[in-house]
Design an enzyme around this catalytic site. Structure first.
Site, PDB file in Angstrom:
ATOM      1  N   SER A   1      -1.338   5.487   3.130  1.00 17.85           N
ATOM      2  CA  SER A   1      -0.549   5.687   1.912  1.00 17.85           C
ATOM      3  C   SER A   1       0.849   6.224   2.237  1.00 17.85           C
ATOM      4  O   SER A   1       1.003   7.177   3.014  1.00 17.85           O
ATOM      5  CB  SER A   1      -1.260   6.675   0.981  1.00 17.85           C
ATOM      6  OG  SER A   1      -0.433   6.945  -0.124  1.00 17.85           O
ATOM      7  N   LEU A   2       1.862   5.615   1.608  1.00 15.96           N
ATOM      8  CA  LEU A   2       3.244   6.095   1.769  1.00 15.96           C
ATOM      9  C   LEU A   2       3.581   7.157   0.720  1.00 15.96           C
ATOM     10  O   LEU A   2       4.652   7.754   0.759  1.00 15.96           O
ATOM     11  CB  LEU A   2       4.221   4.927   1.607  1.00 15.96           C
ATOM     12  CG  LEU A   2       4.334   3.927   2.754  1.00 15.96           C
ATOM     13  CD1 LEU A   2       5.224   2.757   2.354  1.00 15.96           C
ATOM     14  CD2 LEU A   2       4.896   4.595   4.007  1.00 15.96           C
ATOM     15  N   SER A   3       2.676   7.374  -0.246  1.00 12.68           N
ATOM     16  CA  SER A   3       3.005   8.261  -1.368  1.00 12.68           C
ATOM     17  C   SER A   3       3.265   9.709  -0.954  1.00 12.68           C
ATOM     18  O   SER A   3       4.203  10.329  -1.484  1.00 12.68           O
ATOM     19  CB  SER A   3       1.905   8.195  -2.431  1.00 12.68           C
ATOM     20  OG  SER A   3       1.878   6.898  -2.982  1.00 12.68           O
TER      21      SER A   3
ATOM     22  N   LYS B   1      -9.092   3.778  -9.614  1.00 10.98           N
ATOM     23  CA  LYS B   1      -8.190   3.671 -10.763  1.00 10.98           C
ATOM     24  C   LYS B   1      -8.931   3.409 -12.083  1.00 10.98           C
ATOM     25  O   LYS B   1      -8.465   3.811 -13.141  1.00 10.98           O
ATOM     26  CB  LYS B   1      -7.167   2.554 -10.539  1.00 10.98           C
ATOM     27  CG  LYS B   1      -6.084   2.918  -9.536  1.00 10.98           C
ATOM     28  CD  LYS B   1      -5.071   1.786  -9.424  1.00 10.98           C
ATOM     29  CE  LYS B   1      -3.960   2.130  -8.453  1.00 10.98           C
ATOM     30  NZ  LYS B   1      -2.903   1.126  -8.434  1.00 10.98           N
TER      31      LYS B   1
ATOM     32  N   ALA C   1      -5.798 -12.210  -9.607  1.00  8.76           N
ATOM     33  CA  ALA C   1      -6.229 -11.652 -10.897  1.00  8.76           C
ATOM     34  C   ALA C   1      -6.987 -10.342 -10.680  1.00  8.76           C
ATOM     35  O   ALA C   1      -7.969 -10.057 -11.357  1.00  8.76           O
ATOM     36  CB  ALA C   1      -7.104 -12.674 -11.630  1.00  8.76           C
TER      37      ALA C   1
ATOM     38  N   ASP D   1       2.180   1.524 -12.841  1.00  3.91           N
ATOM     39  CA  ASP D   1       2.334   0.348 -11.964  1.00  3.91           C
ATOM     40  C   ASP D   1       3.133  -0.774 -12.640  1.00  3.91           C
ATOM     41  O   ASP D   1       4.034  -1.361 -12.039  1.00  3.91           O
ATOM     42  CB  ASP D   1       0.959  -0.200 -11.545  1.00  3.91           C
ATOM     43  CG  ASP D   1       0.308   0.643 -10.461  1.00  3.91           C
ATOM     44  OD1 ASP D   1       1.035   1.294  -9.696  1.00  3.91           O
ATOM     45  OD2 ASP D   1      -0.938   0.634 -10.389  1.00  3.91           O
TER      46      ASP D   1
HETATM   47  P1  NAP Z   1      -7.455  -6.597  -5.858  1.00  2.00           P
HETATM   48  O1  NAP Z   1      -7.756  -5.894  -7.129  1.00  2.00           O
HETATM   49  O2  NAP Z   1      -8.472  -6.598  -4.775  1.00  2.00           O
HETATM   50  O3  NAP Z   1      -7.075  -8.123  -6.221  1.00  2.00           O
HETATM   51  C1  NAP Z   1      -6.775  -9.065  -5.224  1.00  2.00           C
HETATM   52  C2  NAP Z   1      -6.650 -10.466  -5.832  1.00  2.00           C
HETATM   53  O4  NAP Z   1      -6.338 -11.344  -4.759  1.00  2.00           O
HETATM   54  C3  NAP Z   1      -7.933 -10.968  -6.488  1.00  2.00           C
HETATM   55  O5  NAP Z   1      -7.619 -11.723  -7.620  1.00  2.00           O
HETATM   56  C4  NAP Z   1      -8.529 -11.872  -5.406  1.00  2.00           C
HETATM   57  O6  NAP Z   1      -9.229 -12.989  -5.909  1.00  2.00           O
HETATM   58  C5  NAP Z   1      -7.279 -12.408  -4.726  1.00  2.00           C
HETATM   59  N1  NAP Z   1      -7.605 -12.728  -3.329  1.00  2.00           N
HETATM   60  C6  NAP Z   1      -7.993 -11.877  -2.356  1.00  2.00           C
HETATM   61  N2  NAP Z   1      -8.239 -12.567  -1.215  1.00  2.00           N
HETATM   62  C7  NAP Z   1      -8.008 -13.860  -1.505  1.00  2.00           C
HETATM   63  C8  NAP Z   1      -8.102 -15.081  -0.741  1.00  2.00           C
HETATM   64  N3  NAP Z   1      -8.481 -15.056   0.552  1.00  2.00           N
HETATM   65  N4  NAP Z   1      -7.787 -16.249  -1.342  1.00  2.00           N
HETATM   66  C9  NAP Z   1      -7.410 -16.272  -2.646  1.00  2.00           C
HETATM   67  N5  NAP Z   1      -7.314 -15.165  -3.421  1.00  2.00           N
HETATM   68  C10 NAP Z   1      -7.608 -13.982  -2.852  1.00  2.00           C
HETATM   69  O7  NAP Z   1      -6.133  -6.014  -5.171  1.00  2.00           O
HETATM   70  P2  NAP Z   1      -4.863  -5.340  -5.889  1.00  2.00           P
HETATM   71  O8  NAP Z   1      -5.117  -3.886  -6.041  1.00  2.00           O
HETATM   72  O9  NAP Z   1      -4.499  -6.141  -7.064  1.00  2.00           O
HETATM   73  O10 NAP Z   1      -3.766  -5.483  -4.723  1.00  2.00           O
HETATM   74  C11 NAP Z   1      -3.327  -6.756  -4.309  1.00  2.00           C
HETATM   75  C12 NAP Z   1      -2.113  -6.654  -3.394  1.00  2.00           C
HETATM   76  O11 NAP Z   1      -1.038  -6.034  -4.082  1.00  2.00           O
HETATM   77  C13 NAP Z   1      -2.341  -5.820  -2.125  1.00  2.00           C
HETATM   78  O12 NAP Z   1      -1.662  -6.453  -1.074  1.00  2.00           O
HETATM   79  C14 NAP Z   1      -1.678  -4.503  -2.438  1.00  2.00           C
HETATM   80  O13 NAP Z   1      -1.205  -3.850  -1.284  1.00  2.00           O
HETATM   81  C15 NAP Z   1      -0.527  -4.960  -3.309  1.00  2.00           C
HETATM   82  N6  NAP Z   1      -0.070  -3.917  -4.239  1.00  2.00           N
HETATM   83  C16 NAP Z   1       1.211  -3.485  -4.125  1.00  2.00           C
HETATM   84  C17 NAP Z   1       1.669  -2.504  -4.990  1.00  2.00           C
HETATM   85  C18 NAP Z   1       3.082  -2.018  -4.865  1.00  2.00           C
HETATM   86  O14 NAP Z   1       3.397  -0.932  -5.358  1.00  2.00           O
HETATM   87  N7  NAP Z   1       3.955  -2.794  -4.254  1.00  2.00           N
HETATM   88  C19 NAP Z   1       0.834  -1.974  -5.977  1.00  2.00           C
HETATM   89  C20 NAP Z   1      -0.483  -2.454  -6.074  1.00  2.00           C
HETATM   90  C21 NAP Z   1      -0.924  -3.436  -5.184  1.00  2.00           C
HETATM   91  P3  NAP Z   1     -10.728 -12.891  -6.555  1.00  2.00           P
HETATM   92  O15 NAP Z   1     -10.531 -12.383  -7.940  1.00  2.00           O
HETATM   93  O16 NAP Z   1     -11.219 -14.293  -6.520  1.00  2.00           O
HETATM   94  O17 NAP Z   1     -11.489 -11.944  -5.676  1.00  2.00           O
END
Ligand code: NAP
Length: 289
Positions: free
Chosen positions: A20-22, A71, A133, A107
């Site tokens: 975490s960078l927070s 969360k 999603a 977020d």
């Molecule tokens: P999450 O709840 O696990 O959701 C991931 C999504 O990606 C799901 O819809 C999943 O599909 C899809 N996915 C995962 N692996 C896949 C694959 N191999 N092929 C196709 N689809 C795939 O994760 P999240 O919390 O939303 O985070 C997602 C990303 O956003 C991470 O990289 C995280 O570091 C980044 N993020 C960044 C910030 C920021 O502040 N910049 C904030 C939050 C998150 P399924 O529904 O089919 O499983």
């Protein structure tokens, strides 16, 4: 950092928290703003989440961030939850009140602030395609819908999760939205017509930096903004290819910063000075990951 008898603590709850960078970001901002606060990472086991929330309140913590995997689950231990957090179905910020902690979610607004402040981009009357999603897609979709986006397409490898976002968020806010699989015949038109394409999947994140979402980047064109929520690496394969197609691109570091700034303001009432923060985080990404 001068910790003394008047230092008021703030935590981040999650598991794991090693990357975490927070803590780096918030301790830098507390110092820059001249505030006597300290921000500590607290890894919590699932079975201990309720007692952790009670303990934080008893120990005088003025707030906390909440991250994966808590969360959603944390919501049952809070005394009040903001409307936006209820719509997203997740809380990332706890704010102390007399009765316990209130919950909010910064977020989505942090994402919009990064678009506005870094790209002068506003969602009103625009068309968006969201790749993925999961939890971050819910926040991004809610924020875009609340700010008047004209149409949202959610692309996922399974339809139920994307449809759930549409029925729970987009339909309640009243935005035109639909769900698609990656292989849907309509995806090319949706991507070509979009003003913004946002990757919310982890595809392309360190260490698998040669991976990208299964999207034909030949459908992208200049005039479009392509955003990746990933910030490690700062330029993912998707952003690299989108740049080559002449698109504007934006990584997820701004979203991380601006969701943090909004949490900071909820705890302190102060707008923190941001000078030097981005450099600090980028340096930390280069040396620690
Ligand atoms: P999450 O709840 O696990 O959701 C991931 C999504 O990606 C799901 O819809 C999943 O599909 C899809 N996915 C995962 N692996 C896949 C694959 N191999 N092929 C196709 N689809 C795939 O994760 P999240 O919390 O939303 O985070 C997602 C990303 O956003 C991470 O990289 C995280 O570091 C980044 N993020 C960044 C910030 C920021 O502040 N910049 C904030 C939050 C998150 P399924 O529904 O089919 O499983």
């Amino acid at each position: 950092m001068n910790i003394n008898g008047r230092t008021r603590p703030i935590a981040i709850l999650g598991n794991p928290l090693g990357h975490s960078l927070s803590p780096l970001m918030h301790n830098y901002l507390f110092q820059a703003a001249g505030l006597n606060n300290v921000y500590v990472p607290l890894e919590v086991k699932e079975k201990d989440l309720e007692s952790a929330v009670i303990g934080l309140w008893s120990l005088g913590f003025i707030g906390a961030n909440v991250t994966i995997p808590y969360k959603e689950w944390i919501m049952e231990y809070l005394v009040d939850i903001s409307e936006e957090a209820k719509l997203i179905g997740a809380v990332n910020t706890l704010i102390r009140s007399d009765e316990g902690f209130r919950g909010d979610n910064t977020d989505g607004k942090g994402f919009l602030n990064s678009l506005l402040l870094e790209k002068d981009w506003q969602p009103q009357a625009k068309r968006a395609v969201i790749l993925g999603a999961g939890g971050s897609a819910r926040a991004v979709c809610t924020a875009l819908a609340l700010k008047g986006t004209k149409e949202i397409v959610l692309v996922n490898r399974s339809l139920p999760k994307a449809e759930d976002i549409i029925s729970n968020i987009a339909a309640r806010i009243g935005v035109k939205a639909r769900a698609m699989l990656w292989e849907d015949q309509g995806l090319q038109a949706a991507v070509s017509n979009a003003d913004i394409i946002i990757n919310t999947t982890p595809l392309g994140m360190e260490p698998k930096i040669n991976v990208a979402p299964p999207l034909n980047t030949e459908w992208l064109d200049r005039g479009q903004l392509v955003v990746d929520l990933i910030y490690n690496p700062l330029k993912t394969k998707l952003l690299e290819e989108a740049s080559q197609r002449g698109c504007e691109v934006l990584n997820g570091l701004g979203m991380l910063i601006h969701q943090g700034v909004l949490s900071f303001k909820l705890w302190t009432g102060i707008e923190p000075p941001l000078e030097g923060l981005r450099d600090l985080l980028e340096k930390s990404l280069k040396t620690n990951y």
